[in-house]
Motif scaffolding. Structure first.
Motif, mmCIF file in Angstrom:
data_model
loop_
_atom_site.group_PDB
_atom_site.id
_atom_site.type_symbol
_atom_site.label_atom_id
_atom_site.label_comp_id
_atom_site.label_asym_id
_atom_site.label_seq_id
_atom_site.Cartn_x
_atom_site.Cartn_y
_atom_site.Cartn_z
ATOM 1 N N TRP A 67 -22.130 28.874 -45.925
ATOM 2 C CA TRP A 67 -21.478 28.443 -44.567
ATOM 3 C C TRP A 67 -22.012 29.569 -43.647
ATOM 4 O O TRP A 67 -22.832 30.544 -44.098
ATOM 5 C CB TRP A 67 -19.803 28.977 -44.473
ATOM 6 N N TYR A 68 -21.993 29.412 -42.122
ATOM 7 C CA TYR A 68 -22.759 30.178 -41.311
ATOM 8 C C TYR A 68 -21.736 30.265 -40.220
ATOM 9 O O TYR A 68 -21.140 29.743 -39.774
ATOM 10 C CB TYR A 68 -24.012 29.616 -40.844
ATOM 11 N N ALA A 69 -21.497 31.502 -39.783
ATOM 12 C CA ALA A 69 -20.334 31.702 -38.597
ATOM 13 C C ALA A 69 -21.227 32.641 -37.545
ATOM 14 O O ALA A 69 -22.031 33.358 -37.510
ATOM 15 C CB ALA A 69 -19.719 32.787 -39.006
ATOM 16 N N VAL A 70 -20.947 32.133 -36.243
ATOM 17 C CA VAL A 70 -21.524 32.559 -35.120
ATOM 18 C C VAL A 70 -20.383 33.047 -34.034
ATOM 19 O O VAL A 70 -19.467 32.422 -33.738
ATOM 20 C CB VAL A 70 -22.254 31.391 -34.201
ATOM 21 N N THR A 71 -20.515 34.362 -33.890
ATOM 22 C CA THR A 71 -19.609 35.161 -33.104
ATOM 23 C C THR A 71 -20.062 35.850 -31.765
ATOM 24 O O THR A 71 -21.536 35.553 -31.636
ATOM 25 C CB THR A 71 -18.817 36.143 -33.724
ATOM 26 N N ASN A 72 -19.315 36.421 -31.020
ATOM 27 C CA ASN A 72 -20.228 36.928 -29.734
ATOM 28 C C ASN A 72 -20.386 38.531 -30.046
ATOM 29 O O ASN A 72 -19.783 39.306 -30.748
ATOM 30 C CB ASN A 72 -18.704 36.812 -28.697
ATOM 31 N N ARG A 130 -17.561 23.679 -36.321
ATOM 32 C CA ARG A 130 -16.132 23.502 -35.905
ATOM 33 C C ARG A 130 -15.916 25.015 -35.386
ATOM 34 O O ARG A 130 -16.347 25.942 -35.649
ATOM 35 C CB ARG A 130 -15.281 23.388 -37.063
ATOM 36 N N TYR A 131 -15.378 24.558 -34.041
ATOM 37 C CA TYR A 131 -14.832 25.887 -33.293
ATOM 38 C C TYR A 131 -13.523 26.437 -33.764
ATOM 39 O O TYR A 131 -12.665 25.721 -34.254
ATOM 40 C CB TYR A 131 -14.860 25.345 -31.964
ATOM 41 N N GLY A 132 -13.309 27.833 -33.641
ATOM 42 C CA GLY A 132 -12.014 28.242 -34.134
ATOM 43 C C GLY A 132 -11.933 30.054 -33.467
ATOM 44 O O GLY A 132 -12.856 29.999 -32.579
ATOM 45 N N ALA A 133 -10.994 30.380 -34.011
ATOM 46 C CA ALA A 133 -10.631 31.627 -33.533
ATOM 47 C C ALA A 133 -10.249 32.777 -34.379
ATOM 48 O O ALA A 133 -9.490 32.397 -35.683
ATOM 49 C CB ALA A 133 -9.578 31.666 -32.393
ATOM 50 N N VAL A 134 -10.834 34.005 -34.439
ATOM 51 C CA VAL A 134 -10.422 35.056 -35.299
ATOM 52 C C VAL A 134 -9.138 35.832 -34.616
ATOM 53 O O VAL A 134 -9.261 36.306 -33.508
ATOM 54 C CB VAL A 134 -11.610 36.092 -35.589
ATOM 55 N N LEU A 135 -8.019 35.990 -35.337
ATOM 56 C CA LEU A 135 -6.806 36.525 -34.927
ATOM 57 C C LEU A 135 -6.558 37.509 -35.443
ATOM 58 O O LEU A 135 -6.961 38.099 -36.562
ATOM 59 C CB LEU A 135 -5.515 35.368 -34.917
ATOM 60 N N ASN A 136 -5.707 38.664 -34.517
ATOM 61 C CA ASN A 136 -5.095 39.838 -35.345
ATOM 62 C C ASN A 136 -3.522 39.361 -35.897
ATOM 63 O O ASN A 136 -3.280 38.232 -35.458
ATOM 64 C CB ASN A 136 -5.049 40.945 -34.345
ATOM 65 N N ASP A 137 -3.036 40.235 -36.378
ATOM 66 C CA ASP A 137 -1.576 39.927 -37.120
ATOM 67 C C ASP A 137 -0.581 39.386 -35.894
ATOM 68 O O ASP A 137 0.194 38.414 -36.307
ATOM 69 C CB ASP A 137 -0.813 41.148 -37.559
ATOM 70 N N GLU A 138 -0.708 39.796 -34.669
ATOM 71 C CA GLU A 138 0.104 39.280 -33.661
ATOM 72 C C GLU A 138 -0.366 38.019 -32.890
ATOM 73 O O GLU A 138 0.128 37.547 -31.792
ATOM 74 C CB GLU A 138 0.156 40.312 -32.569
ATOM 75 N N ILE A 171 -9.056 37.981 -31.325
ATOM 76 C CA ILE A 171 -10.280 39.117 -31.576
ATOM 77 C C ILE A 171 -11.547 38.488 -30.955
ATOM 78 O O ILE A 171 -12.308 39.063 -30.217
ATOM 79 C CB ILE A 171 -10.365 39.566 -32.867
ATOM 80 N N ASP A 172 -11.810 37.247 -31.375
ATOM 81 C CA ASP A 172 -12.972 36.618 -30.947
ATOM 82 C C ASP A 172 -12.906 34.976 -31.213
ATOM 83 O O ASP A 172 -12.134 34.746 -32.050
ATOM 84 C CB ASP A 172 -14.400 37.056 -31.529
ATOM 85 N N ASP A 173 -13.803 34.173 -30.421
ATOM 86 C CA ASP A 173 -13.903 32.995 -30.968
ATOM 87 C C ASP A 173 -15.238 32.940 -31.790
ATOM 88 O O ASP A 173 -16.187 33.815 -31.769
ATOM 89 C CB ASP A 173 -13.780 31.764 -29.957
ATOM 90 N N VAL A 174 -15.114 31.864 -32.738
ATOM 91 C CA VAL A 174 -16.404 31.728 -33.816
ATOM 92 C C VAL A 174 -16.628 30.106 -33.938
ATOM 93 O O VAL A 174 -15.768 29.443 -33.887
ATOM 94 C CB VAL A 174 -15.989 32.488 -34.906
ATOM 95 N N LEU A 208 -14.890 32.111 -21.895
ATOM 96 C CA LEU A 208 -15.913 33.377 -22.525
ATOM 97 C C LEU A 208 -14.816 34.725 -23.139
ATOM 98 O O LEU A 208 -14.095 35.093 -22.520
ATOM 99 C CB LEU A 208 -16.422 33.868 -21.210
ATOM 100 N N SER A 209 -15.324 34.645 -24.405
ATOM 101 C CA SER A 209 -14.785 35.763 -25.304
ATOM 102 C C SER A 209 -14.611 37.158 -24.443
ATOM 103 O O SER A 209 -15.841 37.597 -23.681
ATOM 104 C CB SER A 209 -15.360 36.113 -26.448
ATOM 105 N N GLY A 210 -13.634 37.694 -24.244
ATOM 106 C CA GLY A 210 -13.433 39.157 -23.802
ATOM 107 C C GLY A 210 -13.215 39.121 -22.227
ATOM 108 O O GLY A 210 -12.723 39.933 -21.403
#
Lengths: 354, 128
Positions: A107-112, A82-90, A94-97, A230-232
């Motif tokens: 589980w296994y996570a793939v980031t940039n 499943r696609y998702g995102a890592v967020l900051n408090d605001e 930060i990145d998609d995953v 594209l992340s970043g």
């Protein structure tokens, strides 16, 4: 620059090596357009060993991980991604995953590559059962309508793997992870393999007549044609999933970092939203072009290129919400290139679900 | 490695004179650096150019850049083939991939340009 385990392969194949987030990676081999079209018609190999990978062991670890990712990875069925995102408090991204559930408690996570310095301590700090395996993992993507028929000759487990499913597999008695995902819109797989066996697998796959190597340039035009972010570049911590059109990947019934900020943003409204833009001819919008409506700046382009499979300029841009629907006439860049908002994907004949 | 019958600029344009008409294009080095060329914008026939004016633009998958008039003059012809087949610039930069032709050029301006040997040396320095 850091080298992937496939660096020598790229050099011997005549790859034009560039610096991508500190990694020496090929931008092209035979040429971006040729590699792009080959991926859409046959199959191409991409070295993505620069990306981040994490193993998440056990229920407690995944519970901690799930509080960092907005898409409820904890409740994934076994064998699914499943696609998702890592967020900051605001709520900033930060990145998609992509998270894969490999087994009942694994589980296994793939980031940039770009945000890894930030993501890795964040994940590892959340629970001792989350392990960063980026340094020992190589990633080879095989993408294109011929990818399945080629891959089953090497890895029979590929035969019945459905879109966004993943599983452990073996190649020559080496344990690997096989995921039916990719970044091109075509039928394809991402192979996560121990670093040491990457060159042998790369060469074995290239032996098949349908397969050609492809670089970051084609990877970028392919993903832009299907509207993958594209992340970043298309998002960073200054953008939220609501702005980046990721709301369908937000599990509102779970608790995750940044959720409060997203709820507040959603009720407040008035934020910019990512939209697809296109030109009428071969001219392309470019990253960082201003977007104007009647001469006034209303937004900006984050990705833009000529789309080799669609034959015109394409891009992604942030514009006010009321302009983020198809059919608005705008301009982009210093030469006020005429553009029109449209819908994704630009390229509709992709085989990824076949 | 570069044709001897033309002159070159440090911006990687070439210009070749035949019977008082000056044909302009971009060099094989420039085309190679740009990668696959996807769009060429040409000047209007009749436009007056000063030496160094932005005369055309070229886009590749990777980037967009301007093409400058290597000499001043009046545009008397443009290569319409590039509108539908910009890849000709990659495939045949000195013949089928020409951009535009100038007339009314002051031949003295050619003396400010590089010959093939000087351009080759310049390109060699760029690559290192």
């Amino acid at each position: 620059m850091r080298q992937t385990p496939l660096y020598d392969e790229h050099v011997s194949l005549g790859g034009k090596v560039v610096d991508f987030h500190g990694w020496a990676l090929p931008v092209q081999f035979s040429g971006i357009v040729m590699e792009h079209l080959h991926t859409r018609t046959k199959a191409a190999l991409f070295d993505c060993s620069h990306m981040g990978e994490f193993r998440i062991h056990g229920q407690d670890a995944v519970r901690a991980y799930s509080r960092l990712v907005c898409s409820d990875p904890e409740r994934l069925p076994v064998g699914r991604g499943r696609y998702g995102a890592v967020l900051n408090d605001e709520g900033g991204i930060i990145d998609d995953v992509i998270t894969i559930r490999l087994a009942e408690d694994e589980w296994y996570a793939v980031t940039n590559a770009g945000p890894l310095e930030k993501v890795s301590p964040l994940f590892r700090g959340a629970h001792s059962g989350i392990e960063d395996v980026s340094d020992t993992t190589a990633k080879i993507d095989i993408q294109g309508p011929s990818a399945r028929e080629v891959l089953v000759r090497e890895i029979p487990e590929a035969a019945n793997l459905k879109y966004f499913n993943a599983r452990p597999a073996r190649w020559k008695n080496i344990d690997i992870i096989l995921s039916r995902t990719g970044y091109t819109g075509e039928l394809g797989y991402e192979l996560f393999v121990p670093e040491a066996c990457a060159p042998a697998l790369w060469r074995a796959l290239l032996e098949h007549a349908e397969v050609e190597p492809a670089g970051l340039g084609a990877r970028d035009t392919l993903r832009t044609e299907v509207g993958y972010l594209l992340s970043g570049q298309d998002f960073d911590e200054s953008r939220t999933p609501l702005e980046a059109n990721m709301e369908s990947f937000v599990a509102w019934d779970t608790d995750f970092t940044g959720k409060e900020a997203l709820l507040e943003q959603r009720s407040r409204g008035g934020y910019a939203v990512m939209t697809a833009i296109r030109t009428e001819d071969r001219r392309a919008p470019r990253h960082d072009f201003d977007v104007k409506l009647n001469g006034a700046v209303v937004g900006c382009v984050t990705s833009g290129t000529y789309g080799p499979s669609v034959g015109h300029g394409i891009g992604l841009a942030y514009v006010p919400q009321d302009l983020a629907t198809p059919g608005h006439a705008l301009t982009a860049g210093p030469k006020e290139l005429p553009i029109e908002t449209t819908s994704l994907p630009f390229y509709t004949a992709g085989t990824c679900r076949k | 490695m570069f044709p001897k019958d033309m002159k070159f600029t440090k911006d990687h344009e070439w210009v070749r004179e035949e019977d008082g008409v000056y044909t302009v294009g971009i060099t094989a080095f420039a085309a190679e650096q740009l990668g696959d060329i996807t769009y060429v914008e040409l000047p209007e026939v009749g436009a007056e150019m000063e030496q160094g004016d932005s005369a055309a633009s070229v886009e590749s998958v990777k980037a967009a850049s301007d093409v400058y008039a290597p000499v001043g003059g009046r545009v008397c012809d443009i290569n319409h083939d590039l509108e539908s087949a910009p890849e000709l610039v990659n495939q045949d930069p000195y013949e089928q991939g020409w951009f535009f032709r100038l007339e009314g050029v002051r031949p003295a301006q050619l003396k400010t340009l590089l010959d093939a040997d000087a351009y080759e040396k310049y390109v060699g320095e760029q690559e290192h």
